[in-house]
Enzyme design. Structure first.
Site, PDB file in Angstrom:
ATOM      1  N   LYS A  48       0.810  -1.228   0.000  1.00  0.00           N
ATOM      2  CA  LYS A  48       0.000   0.000   0.000  1.00  0.00           C
ATOM      3  C   LYS A  48       0.841   1.275   0.000  1.00  0.00           C
ATOM      4  O   LYS A  48       0.399   2.333   0.440  1.00  0.00           O
ATOM      5  CB  LYS A  48      -1.016   0.052   1.163  1.00  0.00           C
ATOM      6  CG  LYS A  48      -1.837  -1.198   1.408  1.00  0.00           C
ATOM      7  CD  LYS A  48      -2.253  -1.908   0.153  1.00  0.00           C
ATOM      8  CE  LYS A  48      -3.276  -1.175  -0.691  1.00  0.00           C
ATOM      9  NZ  LYS A  48      -3.467  -1.879  -1.998  1.00  0.00           N
ATOM     10  N   HIS A 110       6.898  -8.105  -1.462  1.00  0.00           N
ATOM     11  CA  HIS A 110       6.777  -7.213  -0.308  1.00  0.00           C
ATOM     12  C   HIS A 110       7.673  -7.675   0.838  1.00  0.00           C
ATOM     13  O   HIS A 110       7.564  -7.176   1.947  1.00  0.00           O
ATOM     14  CB  HIS A 110       5.324  -7.175   0.183  1.00  0.00           C
ATOM     15  CG  HIS A 110       4.384  -6.539  -0.787  1.00  0.00           C
ATOM     16  ND1 HIS A 110       4.591  -5.281  -1.296  1.00  0.00           N
ATOM     17  CD2 HIS A 110       3.228  -6.972  -1.334  1.00  0.00           C
ATOM     18  CE1 HIS A 110       3.592  -4.965  -2.119  1.00  0.00           C
ATOM     19  NE2 HIS A 110       2.764  -5.987  -2.165  1.00  0.00           N
ATOM     20  N   SER A 140      -4.792   3.264   3.618  1.00  0.00           N
ATOM     21  CA  SER A 140      -4.934   2.525   2.363  1.00  0.00           C
ATOM     22  C   SER A 140      -5.165   1.028   2.643  1.00  0.00           C
ATOM     23  O   SER A 140      -6.044   0.389   2.055  1.00  0.00           O
ATOM     24  CB  SER A 140      -3.676   2.733   1.518  1.00  0.00           C
ATOM     25  OG  SER A 140      -3.823   2.157   0.252  1.00  0.00           O
TER      26      SER A 140
HETATM   27  P1  A3P Z   1      -4.778   4.933  -1.591  1.00  0.00           P
HETATM   28  O1  A3P Z   1      -5.473   3.741  -1.019  1.00  0.00           O
HETATM   29  O2  A3P Z   1      -4.318   5.893  -0.542  1.00  0.00           O
HETATM   30  O3  A3P Z   1      -5.548   5.602  -2.670  1.00  0.00           O
HETATM   31  P2  A3P Z   1      -0.019  -0.458  -3.629  1.00  0.00           P
HETATM   32  O4  A3P Z   1       0.049  -0.344  -5.106  1.00  0.00           O
HETATM   33  O5  A3P Z   1       1.322  -0.571  -2.965  1.00  0.00           O
HETATM   34  O6  A3P Z   1      -0.994  -1.475  -3.195  1.00  0.00           O
HETATM   35  O7  A3P Z   1      -0.521   0.970  -3.088  1.00  0.00           O
HETATM   36  C1  A3P Z   1      -1.829   1.372  -3.335  1.00  0.00           C
HETATM   37  C2  A3P Z   1      -1.915   2.869  -3.165  1.00  0.00           C
HETATM   38  O8  A3P Z   1      -1.314   3.517  -4.298  1.00  0.00           O
HETATM   39  C3  A3P Z   1      -3.384   3.294  -3.159  1.00  0.00           C
HETATM   40  O9  A3P Z   1      -3.432   4.431  -2.290  1.00  0.00           O
HETATM   41  C4  A3P Z   1      -3.598   3.650  -4.625  1.00  0.00           C
HETATM   42  O10 A3P Z   1      -4.693   4.488  -4.849  1.00  0.00           O
HETATM   43  C5  A3P Z   1      -2.272   4.321  -4.961  1.00  0.00           C
HETATM   44  N1  A3P Z   1      -2.004   4.310  -6.421  1.00  0.00           N
HETATM   45  C6  A3P Z   1      -2.249   3.316  -7.304  1.00  0.00           C
HETATM   46  N2  A3P Z   1      -1.906   3.671  -8.547  1.00  0.00           N
HETATM   47  C7  A3P Z   1      -1.423   4.936  -8.462  1.00  0.00           C
HETATM   48  C8  A3P Z   1      -0.918   5.866  -9.429  1.00  0.00           C
HETATM   49  N3  A3P Z   1      -0.856   5.553 -10.719  1.00  0.00           N
HETATM   50  N4  A3P Z   1      -0.509   7.065  -8.984  1.00  0.00           N
HETATM   51  C9  A3P Z   1      -0.577   7.391  -7.680  1.00  0.00           C
HETATM   52  N5  A3P Z   1      -1.053   6.562  -6.719  1.00  0.00           N
HETATM   53  C10 A3P Z   1      -1.471   5.342  -7.102  1.00  0.00           C
END
Ligand code: A3P
Length: 304
Positions: A48, A110, A140
């Site tokens: 996240k 991870h 998140s």
């Molecule tokens: P939020 O839940 O705060 O919106 P991961 O990819 O490590 O699982 O992290 C997910 C987080 O990254 C989520 O945060 C998601 O919305 C955000 N995220 C995913 N794609 C993204 C992008 N292209 N640019 C910025 N943030 C992104």
């Protein structure tokens, strides 16, 4: 010890970190048997923290001369399909899929640095780590778990999730040790370990995309820069673009995987913790972070 609190993800303490039970066997298998290649690139993170975005960016950078950016595979498929999550692949008994990938591969886990398969370290593979303000990571994760939860299961209250997170009790936690292991390695071997912050990616995407390309050994040529390739990659991988793609709105990541692609695109910014935490909770979490990072030289420039 087995902790039930992050249902539906049961987690188990393994060599100092809380690992989801469903991938633990796969991870042990991977630690023993993963065959790294010297030109493998690893995208690493505490879950996240912006993994999906980093996957999209590294994949777009690496393949930019292979596909025109307006017909790029990232317009039709989710980034996780191009950069597999190694632990899940092993847990499903599909390690041969990783073997079948052509080089150079981009792979994701991870796992903290101390738990990476030894071959990755001994071959000197390049590693890119992204970290994020723990307050936003928690928020998140909280929403992500709620999405994964079977309907019959009660959601855990945010206050409970907060307490557990502060105790390090969260999938792949404790977050601070996870971040510090990669931070320290990036200080020791900066040519092999690139340490990024989600907030600085949000703040200055062109600088980060150029930095990524240089680190990956495929810097942008002056012609590419003039033609606006950097900006095109940023647009292709932007949150709004990725979230709006049909594949990400409707697709299942894998037929047998509970999550749909849109679980990875929620709000995509910094500071959503303000909508979930009291000022006291935020201060408590910040204090833990400061104490844990003290003396390391690492600060998390939380967005105020
Ligand atoms: P939020 O839940 O705060 O919106 P991961 O990819 O490590 O699982 O992290 C997910 C987080 O990254 C989520 O945060 C998601 O919305 C955000 N995220 C995913 N794609 C993204 C992008 N292209 N640019 C910025 N943030 C992104």
């Amino acid at each position: 010890p087995l902790e039930e609190g992050w249902a539906p993800l049961r987690i188990r303490k393994y060599q100092g970190f809380w690992i989801p039970e469903r991938v633990l066997q796969g991870i042990m298998d991977m630690q023993q048997n993963f065959k790294a290649r010297p030109d493998d690139l690893f995208v690493l993170s505490y879950p996240k923290s912006g993994t999906t975005w980093l996957k999209a960016l590294t994949y777009a950078i690496m393949t930019r001369s292979q596909y025109p950016l307006d017909h790029h595979p990232l317009l039709r498929q989710n980034p996780h399909e191009f950069v597999p999550i190694m632990g899940i692949t092993y847990a499903k008994g599909e390690a041969s899929e990783l073997e079948a990938m052509s080089s150079p591969r981009i792979l994701n886990t991870h796992l903290p640095y101390s738990l990476l398969p030894h071959a990755i370290k001994s071959l000197g593979c390049k590693l890119i780590y992204v970290c994020r303000d723990p307050k936003d990571v928690l928020v998140s994760r909280f929403h992500y778990n709620n999405r994964m939860r079977p309907q019959a299961m009660e959601p855990i209250p945010f206050t409970k999730a907060f307490e557990m997170f502060c105790e390090g009790n969260c999938p792949y936690g404790p977050i601070w040790e996870h971040v510090l292991e990669y931070w320290e390695e990036s200080q020791r071997r900066p040519e092999k370990v690139l340490f990024l912050k989600y907030e600085e990616m949000l703040g200055d995407p062109p600088r980060i995309v150029k930095r990524l390309a240089e680190f990956m050994g495929c810097p942008f040529s002056p012609e590419e820069e003039k033609e606006g390739v950097v900006e095109e990659i940023i647009k292709l991988c932007s949150f709004d673009k990725m979230k709006s793609l049909e594949v990400n709105k409707t697709g299942k990541l894998r037929p047998d995987f509970v999550l749909t692609n849109d679980s990875f695109f929620r709000k995509g910014g910094a500071g959503d913790w303000r909508n979930h935490m009291s000022p006291e909770m935020a201060r408590k979490l910040d204090r833990i972070t400061e104490q844990k990072f003290e003396g390391s030289g690492l600060t998390l420039d939380a967005v105020d």
